[in-house]
Structures are given as C-alpha cells and as structure tokens.
Design an enzyme around this catalytic site. Structure first.
Site, PDB file in Angstrom:
ATOM      1  N   SER A 533       0.843  -1.191   0.000  1.00 15.67           N
ATOM      2  CA  SER A 533       0.000   0.000   0.000  1.00 15.67           C
ATOM      3  C   SER A 533       0.884   1.248   0.000  1.00 15.67           C
ATOM      4  O   SER A 533       1.661   1.446  -0.934  1.00 15.67           O
ATOM      5  CB  SER A 533      -0.945  -0.039   1.201  1.00 15.67           C
ATOM      6  N   HIS A 648      -8.073  -5.058  -0.761  1.00 16.74           N
ATOM      7  CA  HIS A 648      -6.818  -4.392  -0.451  1.00 16.74           C
ATOM      8  C   HIS A 648      -5.895  -5.281   0.381  1.00 16.74           C
ATOM      9  O   HIS A 648      -4.676  -5.059   0.410  1.00 16.74           O
ATOM     10  CB  HIS A 648      -7.081  -3.069   0.266  1.00 16.74           C
TER      11      HIS A 648
END
Length: 682
Positions: A533, A648
């Site tokens: 991320s 995610h």
C-alpha cells in the site's frame, strides 16, 4: 516519460484487454515461482499454520457472550460464532455458530467475504452484518437476529457500497451509503447521514447531516452508554482534519470546538481529546480529559492524561467501567497504565502500571466491556514469543486464558533493536530478528527489510507464523524499520514526512539498509525489501532512488502513480498525506515522488515482484499493472501477480494468503539466498 500515459487502458479494472494482459503476467509469474521445487512444500506449511486449530480465537464481548470469527481448512470463508466465558476457558470451547459464510456463499452463488458485524448495544439482540464480494471494501449490509441465528426477513438491508451504518434503537439506524449522484464524496465514501426507520424505504430516510463533496466522508453514531445516550454526527474533511457535532433532539448541531486535527469523543461525563498539534498550552500527542457539559458551556479546564516526550508516544487507550487503560510506547516498546478518575472537588486521575511487559515485546488491549465491568482481555507477544491471552479485572485477579504454541523453530534466533542515522541526522529505530550474532559465527546472510512510513501507522513487535516459517527458520533475517511517516514517536514523527517532505521516509529506510550492511548483517546483493500500500510507494522509491542497496524488491498492492492517485478509487482521501496533483504547487514534488514517472531504461534495477488484486477497491490495481508494463517496455525484467479476489488485503482466505506468501518468499529466497553474490538484472 511524457504526460501522455500509454498505459491508461490498464486502469480499466475489468476490461477484457486489461484482464487478458494480467492473465499473461500471472502465467509468467507462476511459471517462474510456483514451479519452483520448494514452492508446494512452503505453501503447504504456511497453510498449515494459518489453519491450525490451536490458534487463539480472539473474541469481543457482547453481553453474556464472547463473539469470534474463525477460518480454517473446513471453513475457508469462515464462521461467525459465539460462546460463554466458562466455555471459552476450556481447551476446546463449545461454539454456537451464528453464520456460516461458506454455506451462504454456496447457497447464493457469491464469493462472500466476512466484513464484520455491528451488534446493537446494550441489548445485544440484533446485528448489522457486512458482506464483501470477494474481499473489496464495499459491502452489502443485512440485519441479523442473534437469537434466531438468521437474517431478518424484511429487515434493514443495504446494497453493495462503502456504507457506514450503526444502530440508534431497535427500529432505527444511522446510515450513509450510495444514494445515487451527489451522495458520495470525491473519495467515494458516504457524503450524507440519514436516519432510517424500520418499515420505510432507504430513499425516504431523513437527512440529518451532509458533508462537502471534497470531504472524505460523513458519519453518524449513537452513544449507547446507559444514562449517557446521545447522538453525534461529523465529517472527515481530509485524512487528518474533522469536525464533530452533538446532534440534539431537535436535530440541531452543536459543534465540539476542538482543533480540526484533534480526535474527540464523549465517554460518560468526559470529553476525551487526542491532540495532533499544540493546544491550550499542551503539546501535540497529548491526551486530555474535559467535563463534557462544562466544555459545551465554554469551560476549557482539563486534566492531562498523557504528555509525550522525545522517546515516548501514545499508542492507544481503552475504557473499562471505572478505569482507562493507557497504552504507550517508549522507543517502540510497549507499556500499559491504569488511570482512574478520583472525582471529588480536587479531581485528578490516579495512575499505576497494569503489567510488566518483556523487552522488545508488544502488549495490546484486545477487548473491554466499558458499560458493565472492569474486565479486560490482554494479548502479550514478541517476535519470537507466541501470543498469550490474559483476562483480568482492574483491582482483581488475572488469568491466562489461551497460549499459542510455537509455529516455527526459533532456536538460535535473537531479537535486537538498533538505530540508524538518516541523512538529516535523525535517529531511526529498527528491529532485527534473525540468527544470534553474539555467537561469533555469523556471516552476512539473506535479509528482508520491511517498512511502511505513512498515515501515522506504527510497526510494533509481534509474532508471525508465516514470517517465521517462510523466512526465519530457513536462516533468513527479518528487519522492521520504524521510519518517519509512522506514529512510533507521535504526531511529529508522522508530520515530518508529509507531502513534499515524503523523501525523509525514503531516506530513513535507505539509512537502515546501509546500517544493516555496515553492521555485517547482510550485503546489498542479499538484502530484499518489501512493503504494501503506502509501503508499496516506499518500495517504488527504493527501486528508482536507491536500487544499488537491494538485491530484490516486492511491492504489494502498491501506490505508484503519484500524478493520478487522486483520480483512482479512494485516492482523493490521501491528498492530505501526499499533496494534490491538481494543485500546481504540489504537482512538481508529486511527480518527483512518483516511481512510475521516474523509471528509466539506462538504470540497473534489482529484480521486482509487484502484487495486487483485481478486487482492491482502495488502491487501484492499475498502479501495479502500469508499472509492470512500463518496466517491460524499458527492457527490465519484472514479475506481476494479480489475485482476482482479495481486496486491499490481497487475499480473502487462508488459501490465498498462503499462496501469495509462498510466491513472495520463493521470489526472495531465489534471489537473496540461493546465490552468494546475487545480481542486478535488467
């Protein structure tokens, strides 16, 4: 590269051409990594640890029951279940299964992934269950009857969206969701808060609060504390600034007048404020307590519950019925204190330590029940110390409820903490977990350096069975860098690497890499780096800025195109962290930060593995796709693995977690451990 991006077509998440290109890249990666002779064995060992039946089933208390969500080999998508404390104390508790997500997915033909549940307090009779389609942030919401163990026919139900919802009473909820054009912010989150009554349509729900389109989100909640019931609404203007309002019985808004970068909430007769900047003579990082009613009347008299220093920061806090459990970090080592309001005319708070914590370990308050008792659940672990779960009561006895067994061979391993000196002289702490160097027989070996450095996220000690099996017990060394941008030393540590100052985080990480080599722990050819991320942006920066420091780099669900991140999915919500590409004042530093734009044909890069998910609806998979395509165009070798599900997190079940980790660690081991010299490749 020019401003005309030739790879915009890869931003079409479900586009036929894009998915075909992804399938080709996945096949290449599988042929190189999954075909490795040790891949299947490694994956099997990781899956075994992830599915182990003797893992600690962590719980949340709701009334008389302890609730848990559990995945294993027989429950791939998982079961939501509950038990009593008496049963939980047993080695093999008896569980009441409330919802079997595997059975639901099979019955409905959907790849449902558990997204959590909001149980109505204090009655603990109804829940709002969130179900994600294959792991995305967007969820479908359905009302669930806990006694009947079934969804409520005709109950509250919200179609798939990034919904915020919570109970007001048995027949009313606050809800923010996608109501059509204009109802979402630029970041894709709810812009409105509505009061929705049972038996009415969602479209007819009363509007009680509305944020601006450029805000991140709006929210509403009911404080259900008996005797202190009240409603609040608010808006997040960006990732760090917000406004909170008391919503009166007449739907009037009374603003809680604290700095917009502070975090404030009501607890019984207190207003608790966490500062991110100086206020009322108190430094950033302080925790303050006000009398709630007096504060609304303009009185700013307060008690200071915590004040930071240059080595110590606030890590968190939790309430029991009569006490506050204060979690702090000193040089990233944890401690917990018990704070007790003394009341009376003089006021004040008494404090004492809760428990001793071993050095270089972590202690976390797992759960409390602040409406009812002074019970707490406490987890203590370390890099080489499996978790122990304690239950105690402030002022009472403490018992060990569960102890996790060792998942990997730790004999001959040790944990150290060192400090590197960054370019501007800042001391940067980092943990080293690996072969004991005091024996005198240590040689530089394969080392994996992990970092994040953003959004005030702190990287603290903890036991990792996957890390242990995939890396440590094979002879590798694992390193965690506590670089600026994180929260290890409070708000100042985070703010030092914001926006145009982001390179400080990169310089910190590079300084740790150099320090590892200087100490003889590893060599550049045998040093790998991994991050996800925002940490994926860090990996992109290492690739383009300091490629000579590393023998391999892995970027997971990465953020890499810093000129378009704000136009992709939730990217607009991160402008406060990085800057605004549409602002001419910010664009130059963002372009300089952007790994995608800094790639060049005439540089030698270490081997790269990019990992993402088609179902990641937070960080767009286009970041990884486009970077892989650009590296290929420039003549560099790169591997891409895109999981079709997972969101995610990159994976939505233990099978996918094991597979992704086996790919990553096989890639790293091939390049860092199997060759004494290693090699940069193009």
């Amino acid at each position: 590269m020019s401003d005309d991006d030739p790879y915009l077509w890869l931003e079409d998440v479900e586009g036929e051409a894009a998915l075909a290109w992804v399938a080709e890249r996945n096949a290449e990666t599988a042929a190189e990594l999954a075909a490795d002779g040790g891949f299947d064995t490694l994956k099997e060992r990781l899956r075994e640890a992830l599915d182990a039946s003797d893992r600690i089933p962590y719980t949340a208390r709701r009334g008389a029951f302890l609730y848990n969500f559990w995945r294993d080999a027989d429950h791939v998508r998982g079961v939501w279940r509950r038990t009593t404390l008496e049963r939980y104390r047993k080695d093999e508790p008896e569980w009441e299964v409330l919802l079997d997500v595997d059975a639901l997915a099979d019955a409905e033909g959907e790849k449902w992934v558990w997204g959590g549940a909001r149980v109505r307090r204090p009655e603990d009779d109804l829940a709002l269950v969130c179900l994600s389609r294959d792991g995305g942030d967007a969820v479908e919401v359905r009302e669930f009857d806990l006694a009947a163990r079934a969804f409520v026919e005709g109950g509250f139900r919200v179609a798939e969206a990034k919904t915020r919802i919570g109970w007001i009473d048995a027949d009313t909820v606050f809800v923010g969701t996608d109501h059509g054009p204009g109802s979402l912010t630029d970041s894709g989150y709810p812009r409105t808060v509505r009061r929705w009554r049972r038996g009415t349509t969602l479209e007819s729900a009363d509007l009680v609060f509305e944020a601006e389109p450029g805000d991140v989100s709006a929210w509403g909640l009911r404080d259900t504390t008996p005797g202190f019931e009240r409603d609040f609404v608010g808006r997040a203007q960006d990732f760090y600034r917000s406004e909170t309002y008391l919503l009166t019985a007449d739907d009037d808004l009374v603003k809680i007048e604290v700095p917009d970068d502070a975090r404030a909430y009501a607890h019984r007769d207190h207003l608790i404020v966490t500062l991110k900047s100086d206020w009322l003579g108190r430094p950033a990082g302080s925790l303050l307590a006000f009398d709630f009613d007096a504060f609304l009347a303009g009185d700013r008299t307060h008690e200071v519950l915590f004040t930071p220093d240059e080595r110590t920061a606030l890590a968190g806090h939790s309430w029991t019925r009569h006490h506050l459990l204060l979690e702090t970090m000193c040089d990233v080592s944890a401690r917990i204190e018990i704070l007790t309001p003394e009341g009376g005319e003089g006021g004040g708070w008494a404090r004492r330590p809760l428990t001793d914590v071993p050095p270089l370990s972590a202690v976390t308050v797992v759960d409390t029940d602040p409406d009812v008792s002074d019970e707490y659940f406490l987890d203590v672990s370390g890099f080489l110390q499996p978790s122990t779960l304690y239950r105690g009561s402030v002022g009472g006895d403490t018992e060990i409820l569960k102890q996790a067994p060792a998942r990997f061979e730790a004999a001959g391993l040790a944990v150290d903490q060192f400090f590197a000196t960054s370019r501007d002289g800042t001391r940067v702490p980092y943990f080293v977990i690996g072969p004991d160097r005091t024996t005198g027989s240590h040689r530089p070996g394969p080392t994996l350096l992990y970092g994040y450095g953003g959004f005030e996220v702190s990287l603290t000690p903890g036991y990792g069975s996957v890390r242990g099996r995939a890396w440590l017990e094979r002879g590798g060394t694992y390193v965690i860098a506590n670089i600026r941008g994180g929260g290890e030393y409070g708000p100042d540590w985070h703010q030092a690497a914001l926006r145009a100052n982001r390179p400080r985080a990169f310089e910190d990480f590079a300084a740790v890499a150099e320090d590892l080599v200087a100490r003889g722990i590893t060599t550049p050819a045998r040093l790998g780096a991994v991050g996800g991320s925002n940490g994926g942006l860090l990996m992109g920066a290492m690739l383009t800025r300091r490629p000579e420091l590393f023998g391999a780099i892995v970027a997971q669900v990465p953020l890499l195109d810093m000129t378009r991140f704000h136009r992709l999915l939730a990217g607009a919500s991160w402008i406060a962290e990085y800057g605004d590409p549409d602002d001419e004042a910010d664009l130059p530093h963002l372009r300089a930060l952007s790994p995608y734009h800094q790639l060049a044909a005439d540089r030698a890069y270490p081997p790269v593995l990019l990992m993402t998910s088609t179902r990641d609806d937070r960080v767009h998979p286009g970041h990884a796709r486009k970077t892989a395509a650009r590296l290929r165009e420039l003549g560099h070798r790169v591997l891409l693995h895109e999981n079709t599900g997972g969101g995610h997190a990159g994976a939505s079940d233990n099978e996918q977690v094991a597979h992704n980790n086996a790919l990553m660690h096989t890639f790293l081991w091939q390049r860092l451990a199997e060759s004494e010299e290693g090699a940069h490749i193009r």
